[in-house]
Design a protein around this motif. Structure first.
Motif, PDB file in Angstrom:
ATOM      1  N   SER A 289      39.055  28.165  50.973  1.00  0.00           N
ATOM      2  CA  SER A 289      40.233  28.322  51.825  1.00  0.00           C
ATOM      3  C   SER A 289      39.830  28.175  53.285  1.00  0.00           C
ATOM      4  CB  SER A 289      40.874  29.696  51.605  1.00  0.00           C
ATOM      5  OG  SER A 289      42.039  29.814  52.399  1.00  0.00           O
ATOM      6  N   ILE A 290      40.463  27.250  53.993  1.00  0.00           N
ATOM      7  CA  ILE A 290      40.121  26.966  55.384  1.00  0.00           C
ATOM      8  C   ILE A 290      41.187  27.484  56.344  1.00  0.00           C
ATOM      9  CG2 ILE A 290      39.587  25.121  57.041  1.00  0.00           C
ATOM     10  CD1 ILE A 290      38.482  23.489  54.707  1.00  0.00           C
ATOM     11  N   TRP A 291      42.463  27.357  55.970  1.00  0.00           N
ATOM     12  CA  TRP A 291      43.527  27.879  56.838  1.00  0.00           C
ATOM     13  C   TRP A 291      44.730  28.234  55.976  1.00  0.00           C
ATOM     14  CZ3 TRP A 291      46.964  24.872  60.839  1.00  0.00           C
ATOM     15  CH2 TRP A 291      47.596  25.784  61.679  1.00  0.00           C
ATOM     16  N   GLU A 292      45.271  29.433  56.177  1.00  0.00           N
ATOM     17  CA  GLU A 292      46.436  29.907  55.435  1.00  0.00           C
ATOM     18  C   GLU A 292      47.475  30.484  56.392  1.00  0.00           C
ATOM     19  OE1 GLU A 292      45.258  32.750  52.479  1.00  0.00           O
ATOM     20  OE2 GLU A 292      43.687  31.461  51.654  1.00  0.00           O
ATOM     21  N   ALA A 293      48.743  30.294  56.062  1.00  0.00           N
ATOM     22  CA  ALA A 293      49.831  31.012  56.716  1.00  0.00           C
ATOM     23  C   ALA A 293      49.955  32.353  56.005  1.00  0.00           C
ATOM     24  CB  ALA A 293      51.136  30.233  56.626  1.00  0.00           C
ATOM     25  N   GLU A 294      49.909  33.436  56.759  1.00  0.00           N
ATOM     26  CA  GLU A 294      49.757  34.761  56.163  1.00  0.00           C
ATOM     27  C   GLU A 294      51.077  35.512  55.987  1.00  0.00           C
ATOM     28  OE1 GLU A 294      45.473  36.243  56.942  1.00  0.00           O
ATOM     29  OE2 GLU A 294      46.607  36.506  58.783  1.00  0.00           O
ATOM     30  N   PHE A 295      51.126  36.232  54.870  1.00  0.00           N
ATOM     31  CA  PHE A 295      52.255  37.112  54.574  1.00  0.00           C
ATOM     32  C   PHE A 295      51.720  38.446  54.069  1.00  0.00           C
ATOM     33  CE2 PHE A 295      53.652  32.742  54.013  1.00  0.00           C
ATOM     34  CZ  PHE A 295      54.713  32.709  54.902  1.00  0.00           C
ATOM     35  N   SER A 296      52.527  39.489  54.225  1.00  0.00           N
ATOM     36  CA  SER A 296      52.052  40.814  53.830  1.00  0.00           C
ATOM     37  C   SER A 296      53.232  41.711  53.488  1.00  0.00           C
ATOM     38  CB  SER A 296      51.251  41.430  54.985  1.00  0.00           C
ATOM     39  OG  SER A 296      50.756  42.699  54.628  1.00  0.00           O
ATOM     40  N   GLY A 297      52.976  42.679  52.594  1.00  0.00           N
ATOM     41  CA  GLY A 297      53.978  43.690  52.271  1.00  0.00           C
ATOM     42  C   GLY A 297      54.760  43.384  51.016  1.00  0.00           C
ATOM     43  N   ASN A 298      55.559  44.361  50.585  1.00  0.00           N
ATOM     44  CA  ASN A 298      56.409  44.181  49.399  1.00  0.00           C
ATOM     45  C   ASN A 298      57.795  44.774  49.626  1.00  0.00           C
ATOM     46  OD1 ASN A 298      55.763  46.874  49.380  1.00  0.00           O
ATOM     47  ND2 ASN A 298      55.193  46.960  47.202  1.00  0.00           N
ATOM     48  N   ASN A 299      58.263  44.738  50.877  1.00  0.00           N
ATOM     49  CA  ASN A 299      59.626  45.136  51.227  1.00  0.00           C
ATOM     50  C   ASN A 299      59.886  46.620  50.993  1.00  0.00           C
ATOM     51  OD1 ASN A 299      62.143  44.436  52.293  1.00  0.00           O
ATOM     52  ND2 ASN A 299      63.052  44.162  50.259  1.00  0.00           N
ATOM     53  N   THR A 300      58.853  47.446  51.187  1.00  0.00           N
ATOM     54  CA  THR A 300      59.031  48.887  50.988  1.00  0.00           C
ATOM     55  C   THR A 300      59.053  49.658  52.296  1.00  0.00           C
ATOM     56  OG1 THR A 300      56.645  49.155  50.678  1.00  0.00           O
ATOM     57  CG2 THR A 300      57.987  48.841  48.696  1.00  0.00           C
ATOM     58  N   THR A 301      58.877  48.964  53.421  1.00  0.00           N
ATOM     59  CA  THR A 301      58.907  49.630  54.720  1.00  0.00           C
ATOM     60  C   THR A 301      59.816  48.838  55.660  1.00  0.00           C
ATOM     61  OG1 THR A 301      57.078  48.400  55.739  1.00  0.00           O
ATOM     62  CG2 THR A 301      56.500  50.295  54.361  1.00  0.00           C
ATOM     63  N   ASP A 302      60.001  49.374  56.854  1.00  0.00           N
ATOM     64  CA  ASP A 302      60.808  48.678  57.852  1.00  0.00           C
ATOM     65  C   ASP A 302      60.093  47.453  58.401  1.00  0.00           C
ATOM     66  OD1 ASP A 302      62.861  50.477  57.598  1.00  0.00           O
ATOM     67  OD2 ASP A 302      62.159  51.763  59.230  1.00  0.00           O
ATOM     68  N   ILE A 303      58.791  47.383  58.190  1.00  0.00           N
ATOM     69  CA  ILE A 303      58.004  46.252  58.659  1.00  0.00           C
ATOM     70  C   ILE A 303      58.194  45.085  57.692  1.00  0.00           C
ATOM     71  CG2 ILE A 303      55.668  45.421  59.075  1.00  0.00           C
ATOM     72  CD1 ILE A 303      54.927  48.288  59.849  1.00  0.00           C
ATOM     73  N   LYS A 304      58.608  43.934  58.231  1.00  0.00           N
ATOM     74  CA  LYS A 304      58.898  42.780  57.397  1.00  0.00           C
ATOM     75  C   LYS A 304      57.989  41.614  57.759  1.00  0.00           C
ATOM     76  CE  LYS A 304      62.267  45.127  55.634  1.00  0.00           C
ATOM     77  NZ  LYS A 304      62.025  45.789  54.337  1.00  0.00           N
ATOM     78  N   ALA A 305      57.018  41.349  56.924  1.00  0.00           N
ATOM     79  CA  ALA A 305      56.144  40.196  57.136  1.00  0.00           C
ATOM     80  C   ALA A 305      55.889  39.487  55.808  1.00  0.00           C
ATOM     81  CB  ALA A 305      54.834  40.637  57.760  1.00  0.00           C
TER      82      ALA A 305
END
Length: 597
Positions: A289-305
Motif C-alpha cells: 500500500s503506497i497511498w490510501e484515502a482514509e476513513f474511520s469510525g462506525n457511526n457511534t459518535t458525533d465524530i463523522k469520518a
C-alpha cells in the motif's frame, strides 16, 4: 494505528479546520488574522487539505457513481432502477449532483492548499524540515486535485492563488496542456530525491495516509500515461511527446518506486485487501500500500469520518446494525451490492495471456485458469450469504456458485474470517450467471459492531502492483517487451498463482497482455474508466457489450436485458464530464460546455 485519520477527527470536530469559512463574507469561527500562528495550527490546516479526499463527493461515496462504469463492472441489482447521479448509468446531465459536488470538492481542496501556501510563512515556531514537508504535501495535493479535474473535464479554470472574496470569481478554462505542465512540475519538485520536501515511505513508517515520495512518483507515472493518451479523445494525431516522451517519463517514475521505495507485493493477493477491510496498514511488511484515502469510525459518535467502501460496493448481507447482540458470522456487514462484474471480467480470468480473443468460459481450459488465479475468487463473488431464519435474522451460511470456489475459499481463507461449517454449501441452481457481485471490499473483516452504511475501509489510491503494471506498459511503448517489462508483468501474475513463464510476445501482444492484466488485478479500484479513455477504447469497449447484455439469459448475463444494457450505450461525450450547470451559471467566463453536453 492510523494517525492521520484521528488527526482528521480531532480537527474536523474541534473547530480547527473551517477553511470554507474563509470563503464566507462574514467568517463565524476563524479568520486568517488569528490563525496560522502555531505549528499545530499549520498541521491541522494541512490535514484539512487531505480531508477533501474523504468527502462523500469524492472517495467517500460519489466517486463510484462517477467513474465506476466501465467494461468490467456495472451498476445493478435485481429489479433495481438506474441510479440518478453520476455517469455510471449513462444518464448524466450538466446539472448532475455528483458531477457538481466533485467539481466543487476539487476546487475546495485547491483553495485550501492555496491558503495554506500563502500563510505558512506566518508560523514562527515550526521546524524548517517539518515546514518543508508540509509545503511539499500541500503542493502535491493541489496538483493531484488539478489532475482529477483534467482527467474528468479537460480544460478547466486554473488558480494558484486563494479565493477569499465572492467578487471577481469569473475564470476562463485554461488549456489542459498548461495545467499538465504545472501538475508535473509541482509533483517533480516536491518528490526530488535530494531537495524535495516529501518524506520517503520509510520515513513515514509505510503509513500510506500521508503522501510520500513513492506516492508522488507513482502518481506521476499515472499522470504521464494519461497525458500520453489525450490525443485519442481530442480526435487528432499523436505528438512525438505522446508516443515517446511521456511513456519514457512514466517508465522513469514507476522505476523510481521499484528501485528506491522498498515496496513489494504481499505474498497473497488476499492479504492486501484483508488489511484494508480490517483497518490495518501493510501488516505483512511488504509495503504494497503506497497511498490510501482514509476513513474511520462506525457511526457511534458525533465524530463523522466514515466512508461507504464495502457498503455501496460489496457483497449483499442483511442489516443487523440495530441488533446489538448479533455479531460475528451472523453479521458480515450490510451492503447494498450496487456493483457487479460484467461477463467480460469473468471471461478474462479464464483467458490465457497469449489468446487473441476471450475464452469460452465453459471450457475446461478456462475453468482451470480461473481456479489457479487467486484474484478470481476474491474479486468476483464466489458465494452469496444465506439467512435460514428469514430476512434480517442473521447470516447462517453461504451458498457457493462453484464447488471449486467452495473448496478454494475454505482452504485459502484459513481461519482469517468466518466459517459456517456444514452450512457452506454448493448452489442447486442450474443457471450460470457470469455477472456476479463485486466482492473486493468485504465487511466480514470489519470489527464488530458494524454500522449499516458507514465503514472504516480505506480507498486504495495507489498500490505497488499498479506501479509494476504501469512500468511494464510504459517500458513496452518505448523499448518493446524488454526483460524488465516482462519481469514486472510476471511478478504480478505469479503472485496471483499464474507461475508459467510468459510466452514470446510482440509489442502489440504485450500491450494487450498488460491491459488484460490491469483488468484482472485492479478491477473495481476505479482505474479502468480512465485506462479505457487514455487507450482510446472507452466508447467502443462499452458499446461492444450491449448485444451480450441484451441477450441476457443466453449470454450468462441475467441482469443485462433489464436496464443494464443501456448503461453501455455511451457516446463520445462520456470521454469528458459535463461542466456543471451551477458553475456556468455563476462563472460567465465559461461560455461552452464539453462536446455533447
Amino acid at each position: 494505528m492510523k494517525a492521520l485519520k484521528y488527526t482528521i477527527l480531532s480537527l474536523m470536530f474541534g473547530g480547527l479546520v473551517v477553511s470554507c469559512d474563509f470563503l464566507d463574507k462574514e467568517p463565524t469561527k476563524l479568520t486568517l488574522d488569528n490563525y496560522f500562528t502555531t505549528a499545530d495550527e499549520a498541521s491541522s490546516f494541512l490535514t484539512g487539505i487531505y480531508a477533501e479526499l474523504g468527502q462523500s463527493t469524492f472517495y467517500g461515496a460519489d466517486y463510484l457513481y462517477l467513474v465506476g462504469g466501465d467494461d468490467l463492472e456495472h451498476y445493478g441489482g435485481v429489479n433495481r432502477s438506474p441510479v440518478s447521479s453520476g455517469l455510471i448509468c449513462n444518464n448524466a446531465t450538466s446539472s448532475d449532483a455528483a458531477v457538481t459536488g466533485f467539481w466543487y470538492t476539487l476546487y475546495s481542496g485547491i483553495n485550501r492548499a492555496n491558503l495554506f501556501l500563502e500563510n505558512i510563512d506566518r508560523v514562527s515556531d515550526i521546524d524548517e524540515e517539518v515546514k518543508a514537508q508540509y509545503v511539499a504535501e500541500a503542493r502535491f495535493l493541489r496538483a493531484f486535485y488539478y489532475f482529477n479535474l483534467v482527467q474528468c473535464w479537460g480544460d478547466v479554470p486554473f488558480r494558484t492563488t486563494a479565493t477569499s472574496d465572492v467578487i471577481g470569481l469569473d475564470a476562463p478554462r485554461e488549456d489542459k496542456q498548461k495545467i499538465y505542465d504545472f501538475i508535473i512540475s509541482e509533483m517533480e519538485e516536491v518528490s526530488d530525491e535530494e531537495n524535495g520536501g516529501l518524506l520517503t515511505a520509510a520515513e513515514l513508517n509505510y503509513m500510506p495516509g500521508h503522501v510520500s515520495k513513492s506516492a508522488a512518483w507513482g502518481i506521476l507515472a499515472r499522470v504521464f500515461l494519461f497525458r500520453a493518451g489525450e490525443w485519442h479523445r481530442d480526435n487528432r494525431a499523436a505528438t512525438e511527446a505522446e508516443t515517446t516522451t511521456y511513456f519514457s517519463e512514466a517508465s522513469k517514475y514507476a522505476k523510481k518506486v521499484m528501485t528506491l521505495g522498498n515496496h513489494d507485493l504481499t505474498a497473497d493477493y488476499w492479504d492486501f485487501f484483508i488489511d484494508l477491510c480490517a483497518d490495518r496498514y501493510n501488516s505483512t511488511g511488504k509495503n504494497e500500500s503506497i497511498w490510501e484515502a482514509e476513513f474511520s469510525g462506525n457511526n457511534t459518535t458525533d465524530i463523522k469520518a466514515e466512508g461507504r467502501i464495502g457498503n455501496i460496493i460489496g457483497l449483499a448481507a442483511p442489516d443487523m446494525s440495530s441488533k446489538s447482540s448479533v455479531v460475528g458470522s451472523a453479521d458480515p456487514g450490510f451492503s447494498y451490492e450496487f456493483i457487479f462484474a460484467t461477463p467480460k471480467l469473468y471471461k478474462l480470468y479464464g483467458t490465457d495471456i497469449a489468446a487473441s480473443i476471450l475464452a469460452d468460459p465453459a471450457s475446461a481450459e478456462a475453468k482451470a485458469l480461473r481456479e489457479k488465479d487467486v484474484r478470481y475468487y476474491w474479486n468476483i463473488a464466489p458465494f452469496k450469504y444465506v439467512e435460514a431464519g428469514g430476512k434480517n435474522t442473521g447470516v447462517t451460511g453461504r451458498e457457493f456458485y462453484e464447488q471449486a470456489g467452495l473448496n478454494f475459499v475454505l482452504a485459502h481463507d484459513n481461519g482469517r474470517s468466518y466459517s459456517y461449517g456444514d452450512k457452506d454449501v454448493l448452489t442447486t441452481a442450474s443457471y450460470v450467471d457470469y455477472a456476479r457481485a463485486c466482492a473486493k471490499f468485504r465487511r466480514e473483516y470489519e470489527a464488530d459492531k458494524k454500522d449499516k452504511n458507514s465503514t472504516a475501509i480505506n480507498f486504495p489510491i495507489l498500490r505497488y502492483s499498479d506501479v509494476l503494471l504501469m512500468f511494464a506498459e510504459a517500458e513496452n511503448e518505448v523499448n518493446g517487451p524488454t526483460d524488465e517489462a516482462r519481469n514486472a508483468l510476471y511478478k504480478v501474475r505469479s503472485r496471483a498463482g499464474l507461475t508459467e513463464a510468459l510466452p514470446s510476445m510482440s509489442k502489440d501482444q504485450f500491450r494487450q497482455a498488460v491491459k488484460d492484466e490491469r483488468a484482472r488485478e485492479l478491477c473495481f479500484e476505479y482505474t479502468r474508466h480512465f485506462d479505457l479513455i487514455r487507450w482510446g477504447e472507452f466508447v467502443n469497449n462499452m458499446n461492444a457489450l450491449v448485444e451480450e447484455a441484451t441477450n441476457g439469459q443466453s449470454s450468462g448475463w441475467k441482469q443485462g436485458p433489464s436496464n443494464v444494457y443501456t448503461y453501455f450505450q455511451v457516446s463520445s461525450a462520456y470521454n469528458y464530464f459535463p461542466i456543471p450547470e451551477a458553475e456556468m451559471a455563476v462563472n460567465k467566463a465559461i461560455t461552452e460546455n464539453n462536446p455533447g453536453w
